[in-house]
Design a protein around this motif. Structure first.
Motif, PDB file in Angstrom:
ATOM      1  N   SER A  55       0.862  -1.185   0.000  1.00  7.73           N
ATOM      2  CA  SER A  55       0.000   0.000   0.000  1.00  7.73           C
ATOM      3  C   SER A  55       0.895   1.231   0.000  1.00  7.73           C
ATOM      4  O   SER A  55       2.089   1.152   0.304  1.00  7.73           O
ATOM      5  N   ILE A  56       0.295   2.364  -0.351  1.00  8.61           N
ATOM      6  CA  ILE A  56       0.999   3.642  -0.347  1.00  8.61           C
ATOM      7  C   ILE A  56       0.338   4.536   0.691  1.00  8.61           C
ATOM      8  O   ILE A  56      -0.878   4.751   0.651  1.00  8.61           O
ATOM      9  N   GLY A  57       1.139   5.036   1.623  1.00 13.96           N
ATOM     10  CA  GLY A  57       0.632   5.908   2.678  1.00 13.96           C
ATOM     11  C   GLY A  57       0.824   7.363   2.291  1.00 13.96           C
ATOM     12  O   GLY A  57       1.848   7.973   2.612  1.00 13.96           O
ATOM     13  N   LEU A  58      -0.151   7.900   1.625  1.00 16.23           N
ATOM     14  CA  LEU A  58      -0.065   9.280   1.149  1.00 16.23           C
ATOM     15  C   LEU A  58      -0.466  10.241   2.270  1.00 16.23           C
ATOM     16  O   LEU A  58      -1.385   9.948   3.042  1.00 16.23           O
ATOM     17  N   LEU A  59       0.211  11.384   2.327  1.00 18.94           N
ATOM     18  CA  LEU A  59      -0.154  12.444   3.270  1.00 18.94           C
ATOM     19  C   LEU A  59      -0.156  11.946   4.712  1.00 18.94           C
ATOM     20  O   LEU A  59      -1.040  12.265   5.509  1.00 18.94           O
ATOM     21  N   GLY A  60       0.856  11.134   5.030  1.00 21.84           N
ATOM     22  CA  GLY A  60       1.107  10.838   6.430  1.00 21.84           C
ATOM     23  C   GLY A  60       1.962  11.940   7.024  1.00 21.84           C
ATOM     24  O   GLY A  60       2.072  13.037   6.449  1.00 21.84           O
ATOM     25  N   SER A  61       2.596  11.676   8.149  1.00 24.31           N
ATOM     26  CA  SER A  61       3.487  12.685   8.723  1.00 24.31           C
ATOM     27  C   SER A  61       4.634  12.985   7.775  1.00 24.31           C
ATOM     28  O   SER A  61       5.038  14.150   7.616  1.00 24.31           O
ATOM     29  N   THR A  62       5.180  11.953   7.129  1.00 23.52           N
ATOM     30  CA  THR A  62       6.223  12.163   6.130  1.00 23.52           C
ATOM     31  C   THR A  62       5.688  12.955   4.949  1.00 23.52           C
ATOM     32  O   THR A  62       6.428  13.708   4.309  1.00 23.52           O
ATOM     33  N   GLY A  63       4.418  12.809   4.664  1.00 25.70           N
ATOM     34  CA  GLY A  63       3.773  13.566   3.593  1.00 25.70           C
ATOM     35  C   GLY A  63       3.284  14.931   4.022  1.00 25.70           C
ATOM     36  O   GLY A  63       2.586  15.619   3.260  1.00 25.70           O
ATOM     37  N   THR A  64       3.634  15.337   5.245  1.00 24.49           N
ATOM     38  CA  THR A  64       3.370  16.678   5.803  1.00 24.49           C
ATOM     39  C   THR A  64       1.913  17.125   5.630  1.00 24.49           C
ATOM     40  O   THR A  64       1.635  18.263   5.280  1.00 24.49           O
ATOM     41  N   TYR A  65       0.995  16.208   5.924  1.00 24.40           N
ATOM     42  CA  TYR A  65      -0.427  16.527   5.757  1.00 24.40           C
ATOM     43  C   TYR A  65      -0.860  17.737   6.567  1.00 24.40           C
ATOM     44  O   TYR A  65      -1.700  18.525   6.129  1.00 24.40           O
ATOM     45  N   ALA A  66      -0.284  17.890   7.754  1.00 28.47           N
ATOM     46  CA  ALA A  66      -0.732  18.961   8.651  1.00 28.47           C
ATOM     47  C   ALA A  66      -0.389  20.347   8.131  1.00 28.47           C
ATOM     48  O   ALA A  66      -0.928  21.348   8.617  1.00 28.47           O
ATOM     49  N   TYR A  67       0.498  20.417   7.136  1.00 22.37           N
ATOM     50  CA  TYR A  67       0.958  21.704   6.610  1.00 22.37           C
ATOM     51  C   TYR A  67       0.258  22.086   5.302  1.00 22.37           C
ATOM     52  O   TYR A  67       0.590  23.116   4.718  1.00 22.37           O
ATOM     53  N   LEU A  68      -0.687  21.274   4.867  1.00 21.90           N
ATOM     54  CA  LEU A  68      -1.318  21.507   3.572  1.00 21.90           C
ATOM     55  C   LEU A  68      -2.794  21.845   3.728  1.00 21.90           C
ATOM     56  O   LEU A  68      -3.499  21.248   4.556  1.00 21.90           O
ATOM     57  N   ALA A  69      -3.259  22.780   2.907  1.00 25.62           N
ATOM     58  CA  ALA A  69      -4.676  23.141   2.905  1.00 25.62           C
ATOM     59  C   ALA A  69      -5.504  21.998   2.328  1.00 25.62           C
ATOM     60  O   ALA A  69      -4.994  21.125   1.605  1.00 25.62           O
ATOM     61  N   ARG A  70      -6.790  22.017   2.641  1.00 20.69           N
ATOM     62  CA  ARG A  70      -7.669  20.935   2.201  1.00 20.69           C
ATOM     63  C   ARG A  70      -7.618  20.734   0.695  1.00 20.69           C
ATOM     64  O   ARG A  70      -7.524  19.594   0.212  1.00 20.69           O
ATOM     65  N   GLN A  71      -7.638  21.810  -0.086  1.00 17.16           N
ATOM     66  CA  GLN A  71      -7.661  21.652  -1.543  1.00 17.16           C
ATOM     67  C   GLN A  71      -6.359  21.061  -2.071  1.00 17.16           C
ATOM     68  O   GLN A  71      -6.360  20.324  -3.070  1.00 17.16           O
ATOM     69  N   GLU A  72      -5.250  21.352  -1.391  1.00 19.34           N
ATOM     70  CA  GLU A  72      -3.974  20.780  -1.821  1.00 19.34           C
ATOM     71  C   GLU A  72      -3.868  19.316  -1.437  1.00 19.34           C
ATOM     72  O   GLU A  72      -3.300  18.503  -2.184  1.00 19.34           O
ATOM     73  N   ARG A  73      -4.423  18.959  -0.295  1.00 19.77           N
ATOM     74  CA  ARG A  73      -4.455  17.547   0.087  1.00 19.77           C
ATOM     75  C   ARG A  73      -5.284  16.745  -0.922  1.00 19.77           C
ATOM     76  O   ARG A  73      -4.897  15.632  -1.313  1.00 19.77           O
ATOM     77  N   LEU A  74      -6.387  17.319  -1.353  1.00 18.18           N
ATOM     78  CA  LEU A  74      -7.213  16.638  -2.347  1.00 18.18           C
ATOM     79  C   LEU A  74      -6.490  16.547  -3.684  1.00 18.18           C
ATOM     80  O   LEU A  74      -6.531  15.511  -4.362  1.00 18.18           O
TER      81      LEU A  74
END
Length: 298
Positions: free
Chosen positions: A41-60
């Protein structure tokens, strides 16, 4: 049918501009490498993917690019954590609509949370989104630790399908896993992060390795998983020992900073972590390059 999250889950960085705009073409190249490896599996936007630093539209936008690139070949687990429950529900709905296989939900907090508050948060996101959820126990950043009792309660909630837990010290791996196994229903997947301890957690019987290094070096990490799962504990330890120079850098400088430097050293992308996190110094980046060459990863 929800995915069964076992084996090797690879967590790539999310290349982005200093303003937080995701570099979708580069992200697609990173996930294409993982799908081709292949990983489980691929873990996208985890801590390594810096999810907390991205706006909702960028995460999408990041998720849509990854889903389109992978085209169903590999399940995508995507971070849907947020401070507010309504925001986490919205992110999980976005992920479900975009084609994610599951969501990775942390107990993100500013005010310390109680176990009942976290339980209700997870139930609300599961019920409000329809997205299968993996419990993300990451006390180093959230300052909340999931007890076995809370994991047991959550594992019986419809739509909550797995646990991602930090690996304990090697001497504690078997006991830690046994305690969790007693708390959850049979077959509930229990996976581990913290790369430098993950081999022992797998040898003890852990179901998955959620790996930072796997986001760039899936083949080397997959060898460790295969050895552990086939009962070749000595081989798994030998392969893990070969990566100890990398683990030492992770411990000294943080896996996030090191993996950004490694991605640049491999020529995969030249991007910096989101501020206020700063890249490693030139001297330290040289150490990263030298280490990767020393252990045959560059």
């Amino acid at each position: 049918m929800p995915p069964r999250l076992t084996g090797l889950s690879a967590f790539p960085i999310t290349p982005a501009s200093p303003e937080g705009t995701v570099d979708a073409p580069t992200l697609r190249r990173l996930v294409a490498r993982l799908a081709a490896a292949p990983v489980d599996s691929i873990g996208l936007l985890g801590s390594t993917g810096t999810y907390a630093y991205l706006a909702r539209q960028e995460r999408l936008r990041a998720l849509e690019a990854a889903v389109e690139e992978v085209a169903g070949r590999v399940p995508i687990l995507v971070g849907v954590g947020a401070l507010r429950t309504d925001e986490a529900i919205a992110l999980a709905r976005d992920a479900n609509a975009a084609g994610a296989s599951a969501g990775l939900l942390a107990a993100v907090s500013y005010t310390p949370l109680t176990e009942d508050e976290v339980f209700d948060h997870f139930v609300a996101v599961a019920e409000g989104s329809g997205l299968p959820l993996c419990i993300y126990d990451n006390p180093g950043t959230t300052h909340f630790r999931f007890t076995p009792a809370l994991v047991g309660r959550l594992s019986r909630v419809p739509g909550i399908v797995a646990l991602k837990s930090p690996s304990p010290a090697p001497s504690e791996a078997a006991a830690h896993l046994d305690t969790l196994r007693r708390a959850v229903p049979d077959g509930f997947p229990l996976g581990y992060s913290v790369d430098w301890h993950a081999a022992e957690a797998l040898i003890a019987g852990g179901d998955a390795w959620y790996g930072v290094a796997a986001g760039l070096f899936p083949d080397s990490c997959a060898e460790i998983v295969a050895a552990a799962r086939s009962g070749r504990a000595d081989e798994a330890r030998r392969l893990n020992g070969r990566l100890e120079p990398l683990w030492a850098l992770f411990r000294e400088f943080s896996s996030l900073r090191v993996i950004y430097a490694a991605a640049e050293a491999l020529g995969l992308c030249a991007t910096a972590p989101p501020r206020p996190i700063q890249p490693l110094s030139v001297e330290t980046r040289r150490r990263v390059v030298a280490t990767l060459r020393e252990i045959g990863l560059a």
